[in-house]
Design a protein around this motif. Sequence first.
Motif, mmCIF file in Angstrom:
data_model
loop_
_atom_site.group_PDB
_atom_site.id
_atom_site.type_symbol
_atom_site.label_atom_id
_atom_site.label_comp_id
_atom_site.label_asym_id
_atom_site.label_seq_id
_atom_site.Cartn_x
_atom_site.Cartn_y
_atom_site.Cartn_z
ATOM 1 N N TYR B 146 -57.612 17.200 -15.673
ATOM 2 C CA TYR B 146 -57.342 17.838 -14.375
ATOM 3 C C TYR B 146 -57.497 16.829 -13.250
ATOM 4 N N MET B 150 -54.566 14.584 -10.734
ATOM 5 C CA MET B 150 -54.571 14.530 -9.276
ATOM 6 C C MET B 150 -54.729 13.106 -8.768
ATOM 7 N N LYS B 155 -48.896 16.285 -2.209
ATOM 8 C CA LYS B 155 -48.579 17.709 -2.315
ATOM 9 C C LYS B 155 -48.014 18.093 -3.673
ATOM 10 N N LEU B 156 -47.062 17.272 -4.161
ATOM 11 C CA LEU B 156 -46.365 17.674 -5.388
ATOM 12 C C LEU B 156 -47.300 17.661 -6.581
ATOM 13 N N LEU B 158 -50.429 18.167 -6.409
ATOM 14 C CA LEU B 158 -51.356 19.278 -6.223
ATOM 15 C C LEU B 158 -50.789 20.547 -6.850
ATOM 16 N N ARG B 159 -49.524 20.799 -6.600
ATOM 17 C CA ARG B 159 -48.935 22.033 -7.133
ATOM 18 C C ARG B 159 -48.842 21.974 -8.657
ATOM 19 N N CYS B 161 -50.627 20.252 -10.618
ATOM 20 C CA CYS B 161 -51.977 20.292 -11.169
ATOM 21 C C CYS B 161 -52.516 21.715 -11.140
ATOM 22 N N LEU B 162 -52.202 22.461 -10.064
ATOM 23 C CA LEU B 162 -52.673 23.842 -9.969
ATOM 24 C C LEU B 162 -52.120 24.666 -11.135
ATOM 25 N N HIS B 163 -50.815 24.489 -11.411
ATOM 26 C CA HIS B 163 -50.208 25.201 -12.549
ATOM 27 C C HIS B 163 -50.928 24.858 -13.838
ATOM 28 N N VAL B 165 -53.933 23.584 -14.333
ATOM 29 C CA VAL B 165 -55.316 24.057 -14.409
ATOM 30 C C VAL B 165 -55.360 25.553 -14.713
ATOM 31 N N LEU B 166 -54.556 26.342 -13.982
ATOM 32 C CA LEU B 166 -54.615 27.791 -14.167
ATOM 33 C C LEU B 166 -54.175 28.177 -15.572
ATOM 34 N N LEU B 169 -56.901 27.284 -17.985
ATOM 35 C CA LEU B 169 -58.058 28.183 -17.903
ATOM 36 C C LEU B 169 -57.778 29.447 -18.701
ATOM 37 N N ALA B 170 -56.575 29.987 -18.530
ATOM 38 C CA ALA B 170 -56.220 31.169 -19.314
ATOM 39 C C ALA B 170 -56.230 30.823 -20.799
ATOM 40 N N GLN B 235 -43.227 19.387 -15.158
ATOM 41 C CA GLN B 235 -43.716 19.183 -13.794
ATOM 42 C C GLN B 235 -44.934 18.258 -13.776
ATOM 43 N N MET B 239 -44.859 14.467 -12.059
ATOM 44 C CA MET B 239 -45.463 14.247 -10.756
ATOM 45 C C MET B 239 -46.610 13.250 -10.784
#
Lengths: 114, 504
Positions: B146, B150, B155-156, B158-159, B161-163, B165-166, B169-170, B235, B239
Amino acid sequence: MEALFAITVGMLTACSVFLILRGRSFPIVVGITMLSYAVNLFLFSTGRLVIEGAPIIGNTKPIADPLPQALVLTAIVIGFAMTAYAVILAVRARGEIGSDEVNDLDHSDAEGQR
Amino acid sequence: MWQQHLVIAPILIPLLAALLQLLPWGENPQRYRRLIGIVACILTISAAVTLLLQVHQYGMQVYAVGSWQAPFGIVLAVDRLATVMVLLSALLSLPILAYACYGEDNLGSHFHALFQFLLLGINGAFFTGDLFNLFVFFEVLLIASYALLMHGGGKLKLRACLHYVLLNLAGSALFLIALGVLYGTTGTLNMADMSGKIAALTGDEAALARAGGMLLLVVFGLKAALLPLYFWLPQAYTMTTGTVAAMFAIMTKVGVYSILRVFTLVFGETAGAASLLGYEWLWWLGLATLLIGAVGVLGSRDMRMVISYLVVISVGTMLTTLSIANERAVSAVMYYLIHSTFVTAALFLVVDVMAMQRGKTASRIVSGRKLAQHSVVAIMFFAAAITIIGMPPLSGFVGKLHILEAARVGDQANWLWPVVLGSTLVIMVALARAGSKMFWHTLEGKAGETRSANGQLVAVTVLLSAAVLLTVFAQPVSAFTDAIANDLYQPQRYIYQVLGGSTL
């Protein structure tokens, strides 16, 4: 007791799935937190539900299984750290991108940049 | 005396190195951190090589951590498969780290420590013989990944990475549910022990265990980027920075390794009511992954995106072949896995060099200015392209030949041959188009002035030379992968070694 326990876990999971399927980062993070609660409860029950049992062989008649308790402890610690990271990431995404939408609708323009 | 502790060295070395790198090192800390990182990688490689020789000669080694015997304690079970995977990750990490030391590690803080933590997680996941411990090492490598994703910020990233990570986690939550179900039905988390207990299950218990196994397949499929679960990969890999993407070449292989391990040992042919669980799904989803990957390769306008889809294709190829479920197929998968890890990493680095030298056009597939080191980079690009396509003479050809050989008879050939060969054609078209656009149709005028450090080019060459070596030594390598496949299809030997014969 089993039925109550099962309903609790099921409700938590259902709510968390609903929240995770939303398109904004805040509900998703809340949903993932709830899912980890549900998972921890579920893990706890895999050693079977026992009342007033000590996790030591020979002292009490119903014996509580100590292993799931250890697993839950590990899972709580890891889940907590991961959720904290996700929250920070979501806050930064909100700050830098200016919206908490998980999917940006016009990101195809930016392809090729890093 | 110390030799018995060698088994845990590939886990301890990165851990100690990472801790050392986190210390404040005065005025110019990066110099010391680089040195520690490189030394740690070399030490890990030598430990892995020694282990490989030992395991190949004397057979599997079991290391009971804290001397708690299996199935009560956690063991590290080191067989040929695990050692080869650890050696692979160690060999991969050294050139990539060397490449990163030319400035890319300055883009964000703590790159070196995170890199070692990532290695710690990967090596641990390969060595452990315990399912819950596998989960813990997965989390170690995930949290490092994770932060690495980063690296450099923006910005790119970040997005993406957010996908990532989430989703993960699931995935971790699903992993825990699967473990809970399996523990609830079998009462053990040790893979060798579970293998025996699963075989004895009947009725409702067996159905529950099957459900747990399928959940595990979903989790490993997410890590490996199998079809409905691969959307995070293009993605994220596109990125992030070049070195991180190159190191992530091993990450999808961790998923493939886990499937290979768990679904031959626990849910293998001997698992009674749960035997050969999920193989049918792997076959069809693997084929679909291959097709989707081919579409993605054709449709990408960015060279990084093309490579990301090449990763998807290689995962599809491996999982489809794996689901044929015989020794020849597993041997082919192992050869292909080694080859594709090195070449994918090399391609990511080559494209990183290209993007740096091209300047504004970066890695987009459009005409740009001539590169400062045009011919050298072009040769590297075409060598890597030829290998990944699977054209003779390099290792991709040998790998694909093994895979096609493994599915030579029956219905499997009717599906696998056209899909694999068709995707090969598509990759060839896409890479030929990209290469000619970026290297031959250059704009008039003077060439760019950004040159890459010689060390970076050497690092890429080292990775590419793996393709050459895999071709030259194809025979010994495939003899070794045959031995791995033979191990995997004799799970009783693994079980006997881990449980120390106590249950026999």
